[in-house]
Design a protein around this motif. Structure first.
Motif, PDB file in Angstrom:
ATOM      1  N   GLY A  46       0.800  -1.219   0.000  1.00  0.00           N
ATOM      2  CA  GLY A  46       0.000   0.000   0.000  1.00  0.00           C
ATOM      3  C   GLY A  46       0.830   1.266   0.000  1.00  0.00           C
ATOM      4  N   ARG A  47       1.949   1.237  -0.728  1.00  0.00           N
ATOM      5  CA  ARG A  47       2.800   2.428  -0.715  1.00  0.00           C
ATOM      6  C   ARG A  47       3.405   2.695  -2.094  1.00  0.00           C
ATOM      7  NH1 ARG A  47       8.160   2.370  -0.199  1.00  0.00           N
ATOM      8  NH2 ARG A  47       9.219   0.383  -0.363  1.00  0.00           N
ATOM      9  N   GLU A  86      -4.691  -5.770 -16.003  1.00  0.00           N
ATOM     10  CA  GLU A  86      -4.233  -5.366 -14.671  1.00  0.00           C
ATOM     11  C   GLU A  86      -4.131  -3.847 -14.611  1.00  0.00           C
ATOM     12  OE1 GLU A  86      -1.303  -9.216 -13.952  1.00  0.00           O
ATOM     13  OE2 GLU A  86      -0.447  -7.252 -14.355  1.00  0.00           O
ATOM     14  N   PRO A  87      -4.204  -3.279 -13.404  1.00  0.00           N
ATOM     15  CA  PRO A  87      -4.029  -1.830 -13.304  1.00  0.00           C
ATOM     16  C   PRO A  87      -2.559  -1.462 -13.538  1.00  0.00           C
ATOM     17  CG  PRO A  87      -4.251  -2.778 -11.125  1.00  0.00           C
ATOM     18  CD  PRO A  87      -4.480  -3.892 -12.104  1.00  0.00           C
ATOM     19  N   PRO A  88      -2.308  -0.306 -14.102  1.00  0.00           N
ATOM     20  CA  PRO A  88      -0.928   0.148 -14.302  1.00  0.00           C
ATOM     21  C   PRO A  88      -0.198   0.288 -12.972  1.00  0.00           C
ATOM     22  CG  PRO A  88      -2.472   1.506 -15.531  1.00  0.00           C
ATOM     23  CD  PRO A  88      -3.284   0.638 -14.624  1.00  0.00           C
ATOM     24  N   LEU A  89       1.114   0.093 -13.002  1.00  0.00           N
ATOM     25  CA  LEU A  89       1.931   0.180 -11.799  1.00  0.00           C
ATOM     26  C   LEU A  89       2.855   1.395 -11.785  1.00  0.00           C
ATOM     27  CD1 LEU A  89       2.852  -3.598 -11.486  1.00  0.00           C
ATOM     28  CD2 LEU A  89       1.485  -2.271  -9.864  1.00  0.00           C
ATOM     29  N   ALA A 130      -4.461   0.190  -7.818  1.00  0.00           N
ATOM     30  CA  ALA A 130      -3.355  -0.770  -7.842  1.00  0.00           C
ATOM     31  C   ALA A 130      -3.219  -1.471  -6.490  1.00  0.00           C
ATOM     32  CB  ALA A 130      -2.053  -0.075  -8.218  1.00  0.00           C
ATOM     33  N   PHE A 131      -3.300  -0.722  -5.396  1.00  0.00           N
ATOM     34  CA  PHE A 131      -3.191  -1.312  -4.061  1.00  0.00           C
ATOM     35  C   PHE A 131      -4.273  -2.381  -3.859  1.00  0.00           C
ATOM     36  CE2 PHE A 131      -1.626   3.071  -2.348  1.00  0.00           C
ATOM     37  CZ  PHE A 131      -0.380   2.873  -2.914  1.00  0.00           C
ATOM     38  N   GLU A 132      -5.512  -2.020  -4.172  1.00  0.00           N
ATOM     39  CA  GLU A 132      -6.630  -2.943  -3.964  1.00  0.00           C
ATOM     40  C   GLU A 132      -6.508  -4.173  -4.852  1.00  0.00           C
ATOM     41  OE1 GLU A 132     -10.071  -0.482  -4.583  1.00  0.00           O
ATOM     42  OE2 GLU A 132      -9.773   0.587  -2.680  1.00  0.00           O
ATOM     43  N   TYR A 133      -6.176  -3.981  -6.109  1.00  0.00           N
ATOM     44  CA  TYR A 133      -6.046  -5.103  -7.037  1.00  0.00           C
ATOM     45  C   TYR A 133      -5.003  -6.102  -6.547  1.00  0.00           C
ATOM     46  CZ  TYR A 133      -5.005  -7.853 -11.165  1.00  0.00           C
ATOM     47  OH  TYR A 133      -4.793  -8.912 -12.034  1.00  0.00           O
ATOM     48  N   ARG A 137      -5.580  -9.846  -5.148  1.00  0.00           N
ATOM     49  CA  ARG A 137      -4.927 -10.958  -5.859  1.00  0.00           C
ATOM     50  C   ARG A 137      -4.088 -11.796  -4.891  1.00  0.00           C
ATOM     51  NH1 ARG A 137      -2.137 -10.686 -11.769  1.00  0.00           N
ATOM     52  NH2 ARG A 137      -1.091 -12.690 -11.653  1.00  0.00           N
ATOM     53  N   ALA A 138      -3.420 -11.165  -3.951  1.00  0.00           N
ATOM     54  CA  ALA A 138      -2.627 -11.896  -2.954  1.00  0.00           C
ATOM     55  C   ALA A 138      -3.542 -12.780  -2.111  1.00  0.00           C
ATOM     56  CB  ALA A 138      -1.848 -10.924  -2.075  1.00  0.00           C
TER      57      ALA A 138
END
Length: 150
Positions: A46-47, A86-89, A130-133, A137-138
Motif C-alpha cells: 500500500g505504498r 491489470e491496473p498500471p503500476l 493498484a493497491f486494492e487489485y 490478488r494476494a
C-alpha cells in the motif's frame, strides 16, 4: 592525503558514473520482470516508491539517465498490464518532492493538472486501484494455495 569525490567513490570513473556523465551497465534497469515484482510488492504494501528508492533497490544511485532508463521499463510494464487487464503500476513511482509521478508519466493522460491538489486526487485514485487489485490478488493466491493443500 588522497581526495575523493564526496559521496561518489574513490575514482574518476565512479564519479562520472554517479553523475550520469558516462553510461553504466544498465541492463537491470530494463529488467521488466524484476521492476514489476518490486512494484507489486509496493502495491501489496500500500505504498508508492520514489524514483530514488526504486533505483536503489536495483543497485543504482539516482541519476537522470538511469531514471530515464527505468521510465522506459515502467512504460513497458504498464503496456503489459493494460494488455492483461491489470491496473498500471508506474503510478506508484513518484518524485520525493511532492510524491507525484514525474512529468513523463502525465503525457497523454486526461488529468486535470500535473501538480497540486487535483493531480494528487487523480493519482490517489489510480494508486488505490493498484493497491486494492494486488492485495485482492494476494488473498486469492493464498486461498488457492490453501485449498490445494487440502
Amino acid at each position: 592525503m588522497t581526495r575523493t569525490a564526496s559521496g561518489f567513490g574513490d575514482t574518476l570513473s565512479q564519479w562520472l558514473e554517479a553523475e550520469g556523465i558516462v553510461a553504466t551497465d544498465a541492463h537491470d534497469l530494463g529488467d521488466v520482470a524484476r521492476v514489476r515484482r518490486l512494484l507489486i510488492e509496493a502495491a501489496r504494501a500500500g505504498r508508492a516508491v520514489s524514483y530514488t528508492e526504486l533505483l536503489n533497490a536495483l543497485g543504482h544511485r539516482f541519476t537522470r539517465p538511469r531514471m530515464r532508463a527505468v521510465c522506459r521499463t515502467l512504460d513497458a510494464i504498464d503496456r503489459d498490464a493494460t494488455a492483461t487487464g491489470e491496473p498500471p503500476l508506474a503510478v506508484l513511482v513518484v518524485r520525493e518532492s511532492d510524491r507525484l509521478p514525474g512529468q513523463g508519466w502525465w503525457v497523454g493522460r486526461d488529468a486535470p493538472a500535473w501538480t497540486g491538489p487535483e493531480a494528487r486526487a487523480y493519482v490517489d485514485v489510480r494508486q488505490r486501484t493498484a493497491f486494492e487489485y494486488w492485495n485482492e490478488r494476494a488473498v486469492r493466491e493464498r486461498s488457492s494455495r490453501s485449498s490445494d493443500r487440502r
